[in-house]
Design a protein around this motif. Structure first.
Motif, PDB file in Angstrom:
ATOM      1  N   SER A   1       2.541   1.307   5.662  1.00 39.55           N
ATOM      2  CA  SER A   1       2.873   0.948   7.044  1.00 39.55           C
ATOM      3  C   SER A   1       2.389   1.996   8.050  1.00 39.55           C
ATOM      4  CB  SER A   1       4.377   0.736   7.184  1.00 39.55           C
ATOM      5  OG  SER A   1       5.062   1.970   7.055  1.00 39.55           O
ATOM      6  N   HIS A   2       1.919   3.131   7.582  1.00 38.48           N
ATOM      7  CA  HIS A   2       1.427   4.173   8.475  1.00 38.48           C
ATOM      8  C   HIS A   2      -0.084   4.064   8.640  1.00 38.48           C
ATOM      9  CE1 HIS A   2       5.418   5.707   7.702  1.00 38.48           C
ATOM     10  NE2 HIS A   2       5.264   6.500   8.758  1.00 38.48           N
ATOM     11  N   ASP A   3      -0.592   4.749   9.667  1.00 39.24           N
ATOM     12  CA  ASP A   3      -2.009   4.633  10.010  1.00 39.24           C
ATOM     13  C   ASP A   3      -2.934   5.279   8.978  1.00 39.24           C
ATOM     14  OD1 ASP A   3      -1.437   3.210  12.290  1.00 39.24           O
ATOM     15  OD2 ASP A   3      -1.281   5.025  13.526  1.00 39.24           O
ATOM     16  N   ASP A   4      -2.536   6.419   8.454  1.00 45.09           N
ATOM     17  CA  ASP A   4      -3.402   7.091   7.483  1.00 45.09           C
ATOM     18  C   ASP A   4      -2.577   7.594   6.300  1.00 45.09           C
ATOM     19  OD1 ASP A   4      -2.077   9.065   8.850  1.00 45.09           O
ATOM     20  OD2 ASP A   4      -3.811  10.387   9.074  1.00 45.09           O
ATOM     21  N   GLU A   5      -3.303   8.056   5.285  1.00 45.42           N
ATOM     22  CA  GLU A   5      -2.649   8.485   4.040  1.00 45.42           C
ATOM     23  C   GLU A   5      -1.751   9.700   4.247  1.00 45.42           C
ATOM     24  OE1 GLU A   5      -4.089  10.565  -0.097  1.00 45.42           O
ATOM     25  OE2 GLU A   5      -5.419   9.072   0.784  1.00 45.42           O
ATOM     26  N   ALA A   6      -2.182  10.629   5.065  1.00 41.50           N
ATOM     27  CA  ALA A   6      -1.417  11.862   5.269  1.00 41.50           C
ATOM     28  C   ALA A   6      -0.082  11.590   5.954  1.00 41.50           C
ATOM     29  CB  ALA A   6      -2.238  12.854   6.076  1.00 41.50           C
TER      30      ALA A   6
ATOM     31  N   PHE B   1       5.564   2.956  -1.690  1.00 44.55           N
ATOM     32  CA  PHE B   1       4.161   2.664  -1.391  1.00 44.55           C
ATOM     33  C   PHE B   1       4.045   1.723  -0.192  1.00 44.55           C
ATOM     34  CE2 PHE B   1       3.097   3.947  -5.861  1.00 44.55           C
ATOM     35  CZ  PHE B   1       2.244   4.983  -5.504  1.00 44.55           C
ATOM     36  N   ARG B   2       4.999   0.811  -0.056  1.00 41.81           N
ATOM     37  CA  ARG B   2       4.990  -0.080   1.106  1.00 41.81           C
ATOM     38  C   ARG B   2       5.228   0.715   2.388  1.00 41.81           C
ATOM     39  NH1 ARG B   2       7.344  -5.953   0.797  1.00 41.81           N
ATOM     40  NH2 ARG B   2       5.647  -5.924  -0.678  1.00 41.81           N
TER      41      ARG B   2
ATOM     42  N   SER C   1      -1.307  13.847  -2.622  1.00 40.85           N
ATOM     43  CA  SER C   1      -2.300  12.817  -2.312  1.00 40.85           C
ATOM     44  C   SER C   1      -1.881  11.483  -2.917  1.00 40.85           C
ATOM     45  CB  SER C   1      -3.672  13.231  -2.851  1.00 40.85           C
ATOM     46  OG  SER C   1      -3.660  13.181  -4.271  1.00 40.85           O
ATOM     47  N   LEU C   2      -2.534  10.445  -2.460  1.00 42.64           N
ATOM     48  CA  LEU C   2      -2.256   9.109  -2.977  1.00 42.64           C
ATOM     49  C   LEU C   2      -2.583   9.025  -4.463  1.00 42.64           C
ATOM     50  CD1 LEU C   2      -1.382   6.217  -2.322  1.00 42.64           C
ATOM     51  CD2 LEU C   2      -3.756   5.727  -1.724  1.00 42.64           C
ATOM     52  N   ASP C   3      -3.642   9.695  -4.891  1.00 43.00           N
ATOM     53  CA  ASP C   3      -4.017   9.684  -6.311  1.00 43.00           C
ATOM     54  C   ASP C   3      -2.930  10.304  -7.185  1.00 43.00           C
ATOM     55  OD1 ASP C   3      -6.438   8.453  -5.775  1.00 43.00           O
ATOM     56  OD2 ASP C   3      -7.525  10.351  -5.585  1.00 43.00           O
ATOM     57  N   GLU C   4      -2.313  11.378  -6.712  1.00 45.77           N
ATOM     58  CA  GLU C   4      -1.221  12.003  -7.469  1.00 45.77           C
ATOM     59  C   GLU C   4      -0.015  11.073  -7.552  1.00 45.77           C
ATOM     60  OE1 GLU C   4      -1.712  16.755  -6.680  1.00 45.77           O
ATOM     61  OE2 GLU C   4      -0.929  15.517  -5.045  1.00 45.77           O
ATOM     62  N   ARG C   5       0.257  10.383  -6.472  1.00 45.53           N
ATOM     63  CA  ARG C   5       1.391   9.450  -6.469  1.00 45.53           C
ATOM     64  C   ARG C   5       1.129   8.268  -7.399  1.00 45.53           C
ATOM     65  NH1 ARG C   5       4.689  10.800  -1.992  1.00 45.53           N
ATOM     66  NH2 ARG C   5       3.605  12.198  -0.586  1.00 45.53           N
ATOM     67  N   ILE C   6      -0.092   7.774  -7.394  1.00 45.45           N
ATOM     68  CA  ILE C   6      -0.450   6.663  -8.282  1.00 45.45           C
ATOM     69  C   ILE C   6      -0.394   7.110  -9.732  1.00 45.45           C
ATOM     70  CG2 ILE C   6      -2.361   5.161  -8.976  1.00 45.45           C
ATOM     71  CD1 ILE C   6      -3.067   4.914  -6.004  1.00 45.45           C
ATOM     72  N   ALA C   7      -0.814   8.343 -10.011  1.00 49.75           N
ATOM     73  CA  ALA C   7      -0.742   8.870 -11.373  1.00 49.75           C
ATOM     74  C   ALA C   7       0.706   8.951 -11.846  1.00 49.75           C
ATOM     75  CB  ALA C   7      -1.406  10.240 -11.451  1.00 49.75           C
TER      76      ALA C   7
END
Length: 132
Positions: free
Chosen positions: A68-73, A63-64, A97-103
């Motif tokens: 460090s990148h400009d956008d989520e993609a 996640f860190r 997506s970020l939501d899938e990773r958080i899940a």
């Protein structure tokens, strides 16, 4: 916050595994099956807690990297590329997506807490069933 969630159960498990054999052998818990079985299950669940804590710490690092990148993609693509290069996950046609990773991380947290609860329950069961 994820690093803290990964480290405090691991610290409790390590402390418990250091103190548990000393207290159990003093009371003769290794001589009775009723206390030795929960001690064995506590040791097995301790290994699982440590493994899940390591996975959560690894997720925190991923996640860190994403942050460090400009956008989520682009962050998700970088993490997917790292995982593919490490041969931990096959390269996917689409970036998750970020939501899938958080899940997925929440599922790991839930598993860690269940196994940590099992560790504590078996530790207390061994203490209860140990000879006086």
């Amino acid at each position: 916050m994820l690093v803290v969630q990964a480290s405090w159960p691991a610290a409790v498990v390590v402390a418990g595994n250091i103190l548990e054999p000393m207290a159990a052998s003093e009371r003769g818990a290794f001589e009775t099956l009723r206390a030795a079985l929960p001690l064995s299950l506590a040791a097995a669940s301790a290994v699982a807690v440590l493994a899940l804590s390591a996975l959560l710490a690894f997720d925190a690092l991923l996640f860190r990297i994403m942050a460090s990148h400009d956008d989520e993609a682009s962050g998700g693509a970088a993490v997917d590329d790292i995982l593919a290069r490490m041969r931990l996950k096959p390269s996917a046609p689409a970036t998750r997506s970020l939501d899938e990773r958080i899940a997925g991380t929440r599922r790991l947290l839930f598993k860690q807490r269940v196994v940590f609860g099992l560790f504590l329950a078996m530790l207390f069961a061994a203490a209860f069933w140990a000879p006086r």
